[in-house]
Write a protein that holds these residues in place. Sequence first.
Motif, mmCIF file in Angstrom:
data_model
loop_
_atom_site.group_PDB
_atom_site.id
_atom_site.type_symbol
_atom_site.label_atom_id
_atom_site.label_comp_id
_atom_site.label_asym_id
_atom_site.label_seq_id
_atom_site.Cartn_x
_atom_site.Cartn_y
_atom_site.Cartn_z
ATOM 1 N N VAL A 32 0.878 -1.173 0.000
ATOM 2 C CA VAL A 32 0.000 0.000 0.000
ATOM 3 C C VAL A 32 0.918 1.226 0.000
ATOM 4 O O VAL A 32 1.412 1.629 1.048
ATOM 5 C CB VAL A 32 -0.933 0.012 1.230
ATOM 6 C CG1 VAL A 32 -1.880 1.199 1.170
ATOM 7 C CG2 VAL A 32 -1.693 -1.297 1.353
ATOM 8 N N PRO A 33 1.187 1.807 -1.186
ATOM 9 C CA PRO A 33 2.165 2.898 -1.275
ATOM 10 C C PRO A 33 1.819 4.124 -0.436
ATOM 11 O O PRO A 33 2.712 4.744 0.140
ATOM 12 C CB PRO A 33 2.188 3.263 -2.764
ATOM 13 C CG PRO A 33 1.378 2.260 -3.474
ATOM 14 C CD PRO A 33 0.645 1.442 -2.487
ATOM 15 N N GLU A 34 0.534 4.466 -0.357
ATOM 16 C CA GLU A 34 0.166 5.675 0.401
ATOM 17 C C GLU A 34 0.475 5.538 1.884
ATOM 18 O O GLU A 34 0.692 6.526 2.572
ATOM 19 C CB GLU A 34 -1.338 5.984 0.226
ATOM 20 C CG GLU A 34 -1.730 6.333 -1.180
ATOM 21 C CD GLU A 34 -2.151 5.125 -2.016
ATOM 22 O OE1 GLU A 34 -2.740 5.334 -3.089
ATOM 23 O OE2 GLU A 34 -1.887 3.976 -1.607
ATOM 24 N N GLU A 35 0.494 4.326 2.381
ATOM 25 C CA GLU A 35 0.792 4.082 3.792
ATOM 26 C C GLU A 35 2.215 3.547 3.996
ATOM 27 O O GLU A 35 2.628 3.351 5.132
ATOM 28 C CB GLU A 35 -0.203 3.070 4.381
ATOM 29 C CG GLU A 35 -1.627 3.550 4.436
ATOM 30 C CD GLU A 35 -1.881 4.590 5.524
ATOM 31 O OE1 GLU A 35 -0.952 4.947 6.270
ATOM 32 O OE2 GLU A 35 -3.027 5.044 5.619
ATOM 33 N N GLU A 36 2.927 3.282 2.901
ATOM 34 C CA GLU A 36 4.256 2.641 2.964
ATOM 35 C C GLU A 36 4.161 1.390 3.841
ATOM 36 O O GLU A 36 4.907 1.201 4.794
ATOM 37 C CB GLU A 36 5.323 3.601 3.516
ATOM 38 C CG GLU A 36 5.531 4.847 2.695
ATOM 39 C CD GLU A 36 6.100 4.600 1.303
ATOM 40 O OE1 GLU A 36 6.347 3.442 0.942
ATOM 41 O OE2 GLU A 36 6.279 5.581 0.573
ATOM 42 N N TYR A 37 3.201 0.530 3.494
ATOM 43 C CA TYR A 37 2.870 -0.647 4.295
ATOM 44 C C TYR A 37 2.925 -1.894 3.425
ATOM 45 O O TYR A 37 2.456 -1.892 2.292
ATOM 46 C CB TYR A 37 1.459 -0.458 4.879
ATOM 47 C CG TYR A 37 0.942 -1.616 5.682
ATOM 48 C CD1 TYR A 37 1.498 -1.939 6.907
ATOM 49 C CD2 TYR A 37 -0.123 -2.375 5.224
ATOM 50 C CE1 TYR A 37 1.010 -2.996 7.652
ATOM 51 C CE2 TYR A 37 -0.625 -3.433 5.961
ATOM 52 C CZ TYR A 37 -0.054 -3.738 7.180
ATOM 53 O OH TYR A 37 -0.546 -4.791 7.905
ATOM 54 N N TYR A 76 4.513 -4.964 7.841
ATOM 55 C CA TYR A 76 5.222 -3.871 8.503
ATOM 56 C C TYR A 76 5.104 -2.562 7.764
ATOM 57 O O TYR A 76 4.976 -2.529 6.550
ATOM 58 C CB TYR A 76 6.699 -4.210 8.737
ATOM 59 C CG TYR A 76 7.463 -4.717 7.542
ATOM 60 C CD1 TYR A 76 8.166 -3.851 6.723
ATOM 61 C CD2 TYR A 76 7.502 -6.073 7.243
ATOM 62 C CE1 TYR A 76 8.880 -4.321 5.633
ATOM 63 C CE2 TYR A 76 8.211 -6.553 6.170
ATOM 64 C CZ TYR A 76 8.906 -5.664 5.370
ATOM 65 O OH TYR A 76 9.610 -6.129 4.295
ATOM 66 N N PRO A 77 5.152 -1.498 8.573
ATOM 67 C CA PRO A 77 5.274 -0.173 7.972
ATOM 68 C C PRO A 77 6.735 -0.001 7.575
ATOM 69 O O PRO A 77 7.629 -0.349 8.333
ATOM 70 C CB PRO A 77 4.893 0.779 9.105
ATOM 71 C CG PRO A 77 5.226 0.023 10.349
ATOM 72 C CD PRO A 77 5.040 -1.431 10.022
ATOM 73 N N MET A 78 6.957 0.471 6.388
ATOM 74 C CA MET A 78 8.345 0.648 5.943
ATOM 75 C C MET A 78 8.815 2.043 6.316
ATOM 76 O O MET A 78 8.248 3.032 5.857
ATOM 77 C CB MET A 78 8.448 0.388 4.454
ATOM 78 C CG MET A 78 8.156 -1.055 4.150
ATOM 79 S SD MET A 78 8.327 -1.475 2.437
ATOM 80 C CE MET A 78 7.165 -0.380 1.720
ATOM 81 N N THR A 79 9.819 2.090 7.162
ATOM 82 C CA THR A 79 10.316 3.370 7.653
ATOM 83 C C THR A 79 11.711 3.697 7.121
ATOM 84 O O THR A 79 12.099 4.850 7.126
ATOM 85 C CB THR A 79 10.341 3.377 9.191
ATOM 86 O OG1 THR A 79 11.086 2.245 9.648
ATOM 87 C CG2 THR A 79 8.931 3.311 9.752
ATOM 88 N N GLN A 80 12.449 2.700 6.687
ATOM 89 C CA GLN A 80 13.792 2.963 6.175
ATOM 90 C C GLN A 80 13.715 3.346 4.694
ATOM 91 O O GLN A 80 13.142 2.602 3.896
ATOM 92 C CB GLN A 80 14.702 1.733 6.312
ATOM 93 C CG GLN A 80 14.949 1.324 7.732
ATOM 94 C CD GLN A 80 14.175 0.074 8.089
ATOM 95 O OE1 GLN A 80 13.329 -0.381 7.341
ATOM 96 N NE2 GLN A 80 14.446 -0.470 9.253
ATOM 97 N N PRO A 81 14.285 4.494 4.336
ATOM 98 C CA PRO A 81 14.237 4.940 2.933
ATOM 99 C C PRO A 81 14.771 3.913 1.943
ATOM 100 O O PRO A 81 14.212 3.738 0.863
ATOM 101 C CB PRO A 81 15.100 6.202 2.940
ATOM 102 C CG PRO A 81 15.065 6.690 4.344
ATOM 103 C CD PRO A 81 14.955 5.458 5.197
#
Length: 166
Positions: free
Chosen positions: A123-128, A148-153
């Motif tokens: 889900v690109p809008e949520e980086e999930y 997981y939510p993706m937090t690392q660039p």
Amino acid sequence: MIEKWPLYQYGKVTNEELEEKCKEIYVSEYIRKGCGTQINIKTRDGVPVVFRESRFSHAFGRERRGVRNFHPARATRVLWIKRVLDEDAGRLTILIKEVTKKLKKRKGGKGGRGKRYQRLYYVPEEEYLVVLTWDGPRKKFLNFTSHYPMTQPWKIEEIKELFGIK
């Protein structure tokens, strides 16, 4: 403006209480109802998804220096998994990609044979990201592996490249 998905609110609890409550929700939403009845979840294309209680620590934890710790950011997204699989995205986009990974040898020389067949939901809008693994080359059902939510660039860029997003 695109409406974001709500995070689950646990209230004021300790990390241990949060983990316990999250596990209760995970079991009751994905594995079995309070009466013990098995919950059957399928993807939109009708493939059964198996959720196992033993996967909880992997799916809701993060490994640092060889130790897996509970990750609160994943706990707040516990209900998102079902939403992604049902493709109940509202106005958000859900991208699906089938991937095959060669298994790497583990420490001690074990493993390394065969392939892992996965289906990724992004889900690109949520980086999930939700990760499901096929039961094998027969592909009769999917096992829930992680989310997981993706937090690392660097991870976000890697996933965007895999899905062909610029």
